[in-house]
Design an enzyme around this catalytic site. Structure first.
Site, mmCIF file in Angstrom:
data_model
loop_
_atom_site.group_PDB
_atom_site.id
_atom_site.type_symbol
_atom_site.label_atom_id
_atom_site.label_comp_id
_atom_site.label_asym_id
_atom_site.label_seq_id
_atom_site.Cartn_x
_atom_site.Cartn_y
_atom_site.Cartn_z
ATOM 1 N N ASP A 30 42.330 -9.044 127.605
ATOM 2 C CA ASP A 30 41.612 -8.377 126.507
ATOM 3 C C ASP A 30 42.590 -8.149 125.360
ATOM 4 O O ASP A 30 43.778 -7.925 125.577
ATOM 5 C CB ASP A 30 41.042 -7.030 126.979
ATOM 6 N N THR A 121 26.170 -13.491 125.664
ATOM 7 C CA THR A 121 24.842 -13.951 125.247
ATOM 8 C C THR A 121 24.958 -14.555 123.848
ATOM 9 O O THR A 121 25.358 -13.863 122.910
ATOM 10 C CB THR A 121 23.862 -12.757 125.239
ATOM 11 N N PHE A 152 23.231 -11.612 133.819
ATOM 12 C CA PHE A 152 21.999 -10.814 133.924
ATOM 13 C C PHE A 152 22.229 -9.423 134.509
ATOM 14 O O PHE A 152 21.274 -8.714 134.802
ATOM 15 C CB PHE A 152 20.959 -11.561 134.771
ATOM 16 N N LEU A 250 7.739 -1.409 133.623
ATOM 17 C CA LEU A 250 6.447 -0.871 133.192
ATOM 18 C C LEU A 250 6.498 0.648 133.116
ATOM 19 O O LEU A 250 5.482 1.312 133.283
ATOM 20 C CB LEU A 250 5.334 -1.298 134.156
ATOM 21 N N ALA A 252 6.746 3.746 130.947
ATOM 22 C CA ALA A 252 6.641 4.130 129.534
ATOM 23 C C ALA A 252 7.729 5.136 129.183
ATOM 24 O O ALA A 252 8.181 5.896 130.021
ATOM 25 C CB ALA A 252 5.272 4.746 129.274
ATOM 26 N N CYS A 260 22.090 -4.672 124.746
ATOM 27 C CA CYS A 260 21.545 -6.031 124.929
ATOM 28 C C CYS A 260 20.155 -6.246 124.314
ATOM 29 O O CYS A 260 20.021 -7.043 123.391
ATOM 30 C CB CYS A 260 21.513 -6.378 126.407
ATOM 31 N N LYS A 263 19.695 -6.143 120.334
ATOM 32 C CA LYS A 263 20.380 -7.206 119.583
ATOM 33 C C LYS A 263 19.874 -8.599 120.001
ATOM 34 O O LYS A 263 19.765 -9.495 119.169
ATOM 35 C CB LYS A 263 21.893 -7.105 119.748
HETATM 36 N N1 NAD Z 1 26.546 -4.986 128.838
HETATM 37 C C1 NAD Z 1 25.585 -5.602 129.526
HETATM 38 O O1 NAD Z 1 24.834 -4.984 130.269
HETATM 39 C C2 NAD Z 1 25.391 -7.094 129.401
HETATM 40 C C3 NAD Z 1 24.554 -7.765 130.298
HETATM 41 C C4 NAD Z 1 24.373 -9.131 130.167
HETATM 42 C C5 NAD Z 1 25.000 -9.807 129.135
HETATM 43 N N2 NAD Z 1 25.788 -9.139 128.252
HETATM 44 C C6 NAD Z 1 26.456 -9.904 127.203
HETATM 45 O O2 NAD Z 1 27.817 -10.069 127.573
HETATM 46 C C7 NAD Z 1 28.662 -10.005 126.418
HETATM 47 C C8 NAD Z 1 29.696 -8.903 126.589
HETATM 48 O O3 NAD Z 1 29.028 -7.677 126.650
HETATM 49 P P1 NAD Z 1 29.780 -6.339 127.078
HETATM 50 O O4 NAD Z 1 28.762 -5.263 127.104
HETATM 51 O O5 NAD Z 1 30.593 -6.595 128.288
HETATM 52 O O6 NAD Z 1 30.750 -6.139 125.808
HETATM 53 P P2 NAD Z 1 31.871 -5.043 125.589
HETATM 54 O O7 NAD Z 1 31.850 -4.722 124.155
HETATM 55 O O8 NAD Z 1 31.745 -3.955 126.603
HETATM 56 O O9 NAD Z 1 33.228 -5.837 125.928
HETATM 57 C C9 NAD Z 1 33.723 -6.890 125.190
HETATM 58 C C10 NAD Z 1 35.235 -6.917 125.364
HETATM 59 O O10 NAD Z 1 35.739 -8.101 124.725
HETATM 60 C C11 NAD Z 1 36.996 -7.765 124.167
HETATM 61 N N3 NAD Z 1 37.348 -8.803 123.180
HETATM 62 C C12 NAD Z 1 36.869 -8.992 121.928
HETATM 63 N N4 NAD Z 1 37.439 -10.070 121.362
HETATM 64 C C13 NAD Z 1 38.286 -10.587 122.277
HETATM 65 C C14 NAD Z 1 39.142 -11.711 122.289
HETATM 66 N N5 NAD Z 1 39.237 -12.532 121.249
HETATM 67 N N6 NAD Z 1 39.870 -11.941 123.399
HETATM 68 C C15 NAD Z 1 39.804 -11.116 124.457
HETATM 69 N N7 NAD Z 1 38.994 -10.032 124.510
HETATM 70 C C16 NAD Z 1 38.242 -9.780 123.434
HETATM 71 C C17 NAD Z 1 36.789 -6.386 123.586
HETATM 72 O O11 NAD Z 1 38.018 -5.735 123.342
HETATM 73 C C18 NAD Z 1 35.950 -5.739 124.699
HETATM 74 O O12 NAD Z 1 36.783 -5.096 125.652
HETATM 75 C C19 NAD Z 1 27.735 -9.815 125.234
HETATM 76 O O13 NAD Z 1 27.415 -11.055 124.687
HETATM 77 C C20 NAD Z 1 26.498 -9.203 125.856
HETATM 78 O O14 NAD Z 1 25.329 -9.469 125.131
HETATM 79 C C21 NAD Z 1 26.008 -7.804 128.361
#
Ligand code: NAD
Length: 434
Positions: A30, A121, A152, A250, A252, A260, A263
């Site tokens: 990270d 995503t 997911f 379902l 309410a 997620c 966006k």
């Molecule tokens: N949170 C969920 O429940 C969930 C579920 C399914 C899919 N997703 C998708 O997964 C993706 C990640 O979601 P999240 O909630 O884990 O995000 P998050 O914001 O919790 O974590 C993202 C991490 O990426 C790091 N980061 C950013 N740029 C970076 C780089 N260049 N190199 C290394 N690390 C970097 C950030 O510092 C952060 O720690 C998104 O696209 C989201 O839509 C999320």
């Protein structure tokens, strides 16, 4: 295989920890040095039930390491899972800047043929674009294979979801790369959906949009139930027991939030527009949710006329229970509205208080328990159905509040109970107890 996970957020960290649990050697990378420093001490920077123990166990077994050095993370990697954030731009499209930055760093440090798996995503076409971006920057003898592997998992049950998910989607134009990713996941014993890259990307958006649609649909039925004197709890059960429909999503409430659904449906709607398609249902899902998120506030306004000078309590701040995530949580909008209307606001959440304090500072008060938050309150709002909040004794509400009136966005209490304790009780899609 040397596996690197890029991004240690909700998805990357859980994926890294679960893959190490089944025996893989994992480096989690990270750019946030603070997160990596915490992780190297065995402390999870996010709240996710069971995650601390899982991380510690795999650090102890030497299978899970953390780094903020791109060189260390990528120079020996032959498979990289990218799980960086893809938040919404102002126009609703997905912001791919974190992904692009990650791709550029990957290109800088990899030394051999690499499979790049995008778990984030992303809009249809992104995997191909990121693949080109990396390929153009590496020496011609290095081959980059892209795999779309959308995630997911749900926050709050993320570890369970990773081990017991409904399916693992693997989209690639390289059958060899797809096979290698399938092998990585084989110990999870879950069904695979093998597909082309674009379909895999679309599966994620279509899934989230459909779930959001179910929520907005039942919320509209709930709003109608209120007007015509039906009870949404009974209606949801009666509808959901039909196996063709299913009971999940379902319930309410005050609409969906989180990092997620909001966006992702905006991003799909934006994508549709780019391709000249007017996605009417999706636009309605967005509109209904926007309205639903403010419903409790407007119910309170209707009841009181104005909330100026009222002592208001907000219980539950996260977008759902068992997570510390407050992104797009309905509580934030409600607090804003209450402050704008002149109310004084006290909040309580079992986990998310520090995050909310960062946002609102001394504009609101922070209680150490729901009891303290309700003490002397003139109007209570329930926004998240944490067990702790569902278990509040109505007798306590009656005794602690100056005026016992609750606006419940999660239907936590039985109507008969509210009646029994003489509490004025507004909920969603059910008759009001006055
Ligand atoms: N949170 C969920 O429940 C969930 C579920 C399914 C899919 N997703 C998708 O997964 C993706 C990640 O979601 P999240 O909630 O884990 O995000 P998050 O914001 O919790 O974590 C993202 C991490 O990426 C790091 N980061 C950013 N740029 C970076 C780089 N260049 N190199 C290394 N690390 C970097 C950030 O510092 C952060 O720690 C998104 O696209 C989201 O839509 C999320």
């Amino acid at each position: 295989m040397n596996i690197t996970i890029t991004g240690t957020g909700y998805v990357g960290l859980v994926t890294g920890a679960c893959l190490s649990e089944v025996g893989h050697q994992i480096i989690c990378y990270d750019i946030d040095e603070e997160k990596i420093s915490l992780l190297n001490q065995g402390i999870s920077p996010i709240y996710e039930p069971g995650l601390d123990e899982l991380i510690q166990r795999n650090i102890d077994h030497g299978r899970l390491t953390f780094s903020s050095s791109a060189e260390e993370a990528y120079s020996n990697a032959n498979c990289i899972f990218i799980a960086v954030g893809t938040p919404a731009n102002k126009d609703g499209s997905a912001n791919l800047s974190f992904l692009e930055e990650a791709a550029i760093q990957i290109a800088e440090y990899i030394n051999e043929d690499t499979i790049v798996v995008i778990k984030s995503t992303v809009p249809v076409g992104t995997n191909e674009r990121i693949g080109r971006l990396i390929q153009e920057r590496v020496s011609p003898h290095i081959q980059i294979d892209m795999v779309s592997n959308p995630e997911f998992l749900r926050e709050g049950t993320a570890i369970h979801d990773t081990f017991h998910g409904d399916r693992i989607v693997i989209g690639s134009n390289s059958s060899e790369a797809a096979k290698k990713i399938e092998e990585i996941y084989t110990p999870f014993h879950l069904p695979f959906v093998q597909t082309d890259i674009r379909s895999a990307e679309m599966i994620k958006y279509a899934s989230n949009s459909f779930l959001a649609l179910k929520i907005s649909f039942i919320n509209e039925i709930a709003n109608l139930c209120e007007r015509i004197g039906a009870n949404i709890d009974h209606v949801s059960t009666g509808v959901g027991l039909d196996k063709r429909i299913g009971i999940n999503f379902l319930k309410a409430g005050i609409g969906f939030g989180g990092s997620c659904f909001p966006k992702d449906i905006h991003a799909l709607n934006h994508l549709a527009k780019e391709f000249d398609y007017d996605f009417k249902i999706l636009q309605s899902v967005i509109d209904v949710n926007r309205m639903q998120k403010e419903l409790l506030f407007y119910k309170a306004k209707e009841h009181f006329g104005s909330l100026a000078g009222k002592k208001a309590t907000v219980l539950g701040l996260t977008f759902k229970p068992n997570t510390d995530d407050i992104r797009e949580a309905a509580s934030l909008q409600l607090i804003q509205n209450l402050l704008l209307d002149g109310a004084s606001v006290t909040v309580y959440d079992p986990i998310a208080m520090p995050k909310v304090e960062k946002l609102f500072g001394d504009k609101i008060s922070y209680a150490v328990s729901s009891e303290e938050a309700l003490h002397g309150s003139e109007v209570g709002f329930i926004l998240t159905e944490w067990d702790e909040i569902k278990n509040i004794k109505l007798q306590d509400i009656k005794e602690k509040m100056t005026v016992p009136i609750i606006f419940d966005g999660r239907n936590c209490f039985k109507l008969e109970e509210a009646q029994k304790y003489g509490i004025q009780y507004y909920s969603i899609g059910r008759p009001t107890i006055n």
